[in-house]
Design an enzyme around this catalytic site. Structure first.
Site, short mmCIF file in Angstrom:
data_model
loop_
_atom_site.label_atom_id
_atom_site.label_comp_id
_atom_site.label_asym_id
_atom_site.label_seq_id
_atom_site.Cartn_x
_atom_site.Cartn_y
_atom_site.Cartn_z
N TYR A 161 -2.19 -1.16 10.35
CA TYR A 161 -2.14 -1.29 8.89
C TYR A 161 -0.79 -0.78 8.37
O TYR A 161 -0.14 -1.44 7.55
CB TYR A 161 -3.29 -0.48 8.28
CG TYR A 161 -3.51 -0.67 6.81
CD1 TYR A 161 -4.27 -1.73 6.32
CD2 TYR A 161 -2.96 0.22 5.87
CE1 TYR A 161 -4.50 -1.90 4.95
CE2 TYR A 161 -3.18 0.06 4.52
CZ TYR A 161 -3.95 -1.00 4.05
OH TYR A 161 -4.16 -1.15 2.70
N SER A 219 0.87 -1.19 0.00
CA SER A 219 0.00 0.00 0.00
C SER A 219 0.90 1.23 0.00
O SER A 219 2.09 1.14 0.37
CB SER A 219 -0.85 -0.01 1.28
OG SER A 219 -1.47 1.25 1.48
P1 NAD Z 1 -11.50 -6.05 -0.25
O1 NAD Z 1 -12.11 -6.02 1.11
O2 NAD Z 1 -12.39 -5.91 -1.45
O3 NAD Z 1 -10.61 -7.34 -0.43
C1 NAD Z 1 -9.94 -7.97 0.62
C2 NAD Z 1 -9.93 -9.44 0.33
O4 NAD Z 1 -9.28 -10.12 1.41
C3 NAD Z 1 -11.35 -10.00 0.22
O5 NAD Z 1 -11.39 -10.97 -0.80
C4 NAD Z 1 -11.55 -10.66 1.59
O6 NAD Z 1 -12.47 -11.72 1.54
C5 NAD Z 1 -10.13 -11.15 1.84
N1 NAD Z 1 -9.89 -11.47 3.24
C6 NAD Z 1 -10.14 -10.73 4.34
N2 NAD Z 1 -9.81 -11.43 5.45
C7 NAD Z 1 -9.35 -12.64 5.04
C8 NAD Z 1 -8.88 -13.79 5.69
N3 NAD Z 1 -8.83 -13.86 7.03
N4 NAD Z 1 -8.51 -14.85 4.94
C9 NAD Z 1 -8.58 -14.82 3.59
N5 NAD Z 1 -9.01 -13.74 2.92
C10 NAD Z 1 -9.39 -12.67 3.63
O7 NAD Z 1 -10.40 -4.89 -0.24
P2 NAD Z 1 -9.36 -4.45 -1.37
O8 NAD Z 1 -9.43 -2.96 -1.37
O9 NAD Z 1 -9.53 -5.18 -2.63
O10 NAD Z 1 -7.96 -4.87 -0.68
C11 NAD Z 1 -7.08 -5.85 -1.20
C12 NAD Z 1 -5.66 -5.55 -0.76
O11 NAD Z 1 -5.26 -4.30 -1.31
C13 NAD Z 1 -5.50 -5.42 0.77
O12 NAD Z 1 -4.27 -6.01 1.16
C14 NAD Z 1 -5.46 -3.92 0.97
O13 NAD Z 1 -4.75 -3.57 2.12
C15 NAD Z 1 -4.74 -3.48 -0.30
N6 NAD Z 1 -4.96 -2.08 -0.64
C16 NAD Z 1 -6.20 -1.60 -0.94
C17 NAD Z 1 -6.36 -0.24 -1.26
C18 NAD Z 1 -7.70 0.37 -1.63
O14 NAD Z 1 -7.81 1.59 -1.73
N7 NAD Z 1 -8.74 -0.41 -1.89
C19 NAD Z 1 -5.25 0.59 -1.25
C20 NAD Z 1 -3.99 0.07 -0.93
C21 NAD Z 1 -3.86 -1.27 -0.63
#
Ligand code: NAD
Length: 255
Positions: A150, A137
């Site tokens: 985080y 991130s």
């Molecule tokens: P999201 O909530 O749509 O996806 C998260 C995924 O992780 C989901 O599929 C969820 O089911 C899964 N998950 C959660 N807990 C779990 C567990 N215990 N075991 C297995 N799977 C689990 O969110 P996203 O925005 O797609 O995030 C995905 C990644 O990207 C994360 O690591 C997040 O930190 C990172 N990220 C997101 C953003 C953003 O703005 N959306 C920015 C920077 C980084």
């Protein structure tokens, strides 16, 4: 990527699903994952298989549990590309941060990548090729208040990325981290109505002035752009890129 297989953790929604779809589009067989084991989870894999003509499976495993992280890799029979994407968030001042939330964020966002990488590397070595791609991130490179767990986890992932890259540097295996800024996922989309109400602003104003205040482009990154960045890191063009981070953040970390 025909003939290559990829495991994407946390891929039943958001960035993980976007990455799985893009890797399938360029020909990889994919394994989707989350902690739930519902019909609709398995249907996501079936849809990808039908749409892109690849093999796709959904394997339920809880990424907060080290043994389940390792079991996911073994059940899939290893992989050529490992995308560590599962992640959660909790926002609170550090002196009020619930210990169970701290532990869960460190386990899912950081420790899971240790377990899956440790389990996947021997398979990659046997195959003579591998790519470990960690979805970190902008918070792996910079901080914001109230996100201590985080930010700690994502900085940890960036550090681990460099170490794995050094340990595999003389092998045809690379390890890199992608550092997204704000990405328009269902999770982020769901925050828009509340934020509109809180600030008494319209959708576009809330997006540009509140949510994307730190993202100079004032545009969200998309899951397709994240998928494309993963596909690039998995390609031969990226064979000499290892131990580094690629920001997809509209200029956030340039400020
Ligand atoms: P999201 O909530 O749509 O996806 C998260 C995924 O992780 C989901 O599929 C969820 O089911 C899964 N998950 C959660 N807990 C779990 C567990 N215990 N075991 C297995 N799977 C689990 O969110 P996203 O925005 O797609 O995030 C995905 C990644 O990207 C994360 O690591 C997040 O930190 C990172 N990220 C997101 C953003 C953003 O703005 N959306 C920015 C920077 C980084």
């Amino acid at each position: 990527m025909k003939g290559k297989s990829a495991i994407i953790t946390g891929s039943n929604s958001g960035i993980g699903l976007g990455v799985a779809r893009e890797l399938a589009r360029v020909g990889a067989d994919v394994v989707l994952n989350s902690f739930t084991d519902r019909e609709e989870d398995h249907a996501l894999a079936a849809d990808i298989a039908a749409e892109f003509g690849v093999s796709a499976r959904y394997i339920a495993a809880d990424m907060s549990q080290g043994d389940q992280c390792r079991a996911l890799i073994e059940e899939a029979g290893g992989c050529d590309v490992l995308v560590n994407n599962a992640g959660i968030q909790h926002v609170a001042p550090i002196d009020e941060f619930p210990t169970e939330k701290w532990d869960a964020i460190i386990a899912i966002n950081m420790n899971s990548a240790f377990h899956t990488t440790a389990a996947a590397l021997p398979h990659m070595r046997k195959r003579g090729w591998g790519r470990v791609i960690n979805i970190a991130s902008a918070h792996g490179l910079t901080a914001s208040p109230y996100k201590a767990a985080y930010v700690a986890a994502k900085h940890g992932v960036v550090g681990m990325t460099k170490t794995v890259a050094l340990e595999t540097a003389e092998e045809p295996i690379t390890c890199n981290a992608i550092c997204p800024g704000y990405v328009l996922t269902p999770l982020v989309e769901a925050q828009i109505p509340d934020t509109m109400e809180k600030y008494n602003m319209g959708r576009e104003e809330v997006i540009k002035k509140v949510m994307l205040e730190r993202q100079p482009s004032r545009e969200f990154a998309t899951v397709e752009q994240l998928g494309g960045t993963v596909a690039f890191l998995a390609s031969d063009a990226a064979a000499q890129i290892t131990g580094t981070t690629i920001s997809v953040d509209g200029g956030w970390t340039a400020l």
